[in-house]
Write a protein that holds these residues in place. Structure first.
Motif, short mmCIF file in Angstrom:
data_model
loop_
_atom_site.label_atom_id
_atom_site.label_comp_id
_atom_site.label_asym_id
_atom_site.label_seq_id
_atom_site.Cartn_x
_atom_site.Cartn_y
_atom_site.Cartn_z
N THR A 159 -1.76 -4.87 0.38
CA THR A 159 -1.62 -6.32 0.54
C THR A 159 -1.05 -6.66 1.91
O THR A 159 -1.54 -7.57 2.59
CB THR A 159 -0.74 -6.91 -0.57
N SER A 160 -0.01 -5.93 2.31
CA SER A 160 0.56 -6.20 3.64
C SER A 160 -0.43 -5.83 4.74
O SER A 160 -0.49 -6.49 5.77
CB SER A 160 1.87 -5.44 3.82
N ILE A 170 13.18 -2.18 -5.20
CA ILE A 170 12.07 -1.23 -5.23
C ILE A 170 12.58 0.17 -4.92
O ILE A 170 12.16 1.13 -5.54
CB ILE A 170 10.97 -1.65 -4.25
N THR A 183 1.44 0.31 -8.01
CA THR A 183 2.11 -0.90 -7.52
C THR A 183 2.51 -0.73 -6.06
O THR A 183 2.35 -1.65 -5.25
CB THR A 183 3.34 -1.23 -8.39
N ASN A 184 3.01 0.45 -5.71
CA ASN A 184 3.36 0.71 -4.30
C ASN A 184 2.12 0.64 -3.41
O ASN A 184 2.16 0.07 -2.32
CB ASN A 184 4.04 2.06 -4.15
N ARG A 209 1.08 -3.01 -2.96
CA ARG A 209 1.93 -3.73 -2.00
C ARG A 209 1.62 -3.32 -0.57
O ARG A 209 1.61 -4.15 0.34
CB ARG A 209 3.39 -3.49 -2.34
N ARG A 210 1.37 -2.02 -0.35
CA ARG A 210 1.01 -1.56 1.00
C ARG A 210 -0.31 -2.15 1.46
O ARG A 210 -0.43 -2.63 2.59
CB ARG A 210 0.90 -0.03 1.01
#
Length: 88
Positions: free
Chosen positions: A35-36, A2, A28-29, A32-33
Motif C-alpha cells: 500500500t505504501s 505493530i 498484513t505486513n 501495508r508495504r
C-alpha cells in the motif's frame, strides 16, 4: 503496536509458522508495504494485482478462522487493527 505484535509472533516463530494467525500477520505486513509502495507508484499494475491476490488470501484465512474459532479471530482482529466487516 505493530512492532510489539511482530516481536510476540517472532518469539513463537519456530513453532507456529504454519498457524493461521502467523500467516494473516505476514499477509498484513505485505499489504501495508504494498500500500505504501502504491502511494508513490500509482501505475504499478503488477503490484496492484499482487496486492489484490494477497488481500484475497488474507480474507479467506480470516473467514476460515472466523468459522472455526471466533475467539481467536476476534483477538487477531484487535491485535492487528484490522477492521471487521459485518456480514449479513
Amino acid at each position: 503496536m505493530i512492532k510489539n505484535a511482530f516481536i510476540s509472533f517472532q518469539e513463537k516463530k519456530e513453532e507456529s509458522k504454519g498457524s493461521v494467525e502467523f500467516q494473516v500477520f505476514s499477509f498484513t505486513n505485505k499489504i501495508r508495504r504494498l500500500t505504501s509502495h502504491l502511494e508513490l507508484h500509482r501505475k504499478d499494475y503488477l503490484s496492484q494485482r499482487g496486492l489484490r491476490k494477497i488481500l484475497g488470501k488474507r480474507q479467506r484465512l480470516l473467514a476460515y478462522l472466523s468459522k472455526n474459532n471466533r475467539v481467536r479471530y476476534k483477538e487477531l482482529i484487535n491485535q492487528l487493527n484490522i477492521r471487521e466487516l459485518k456480514t449479513r
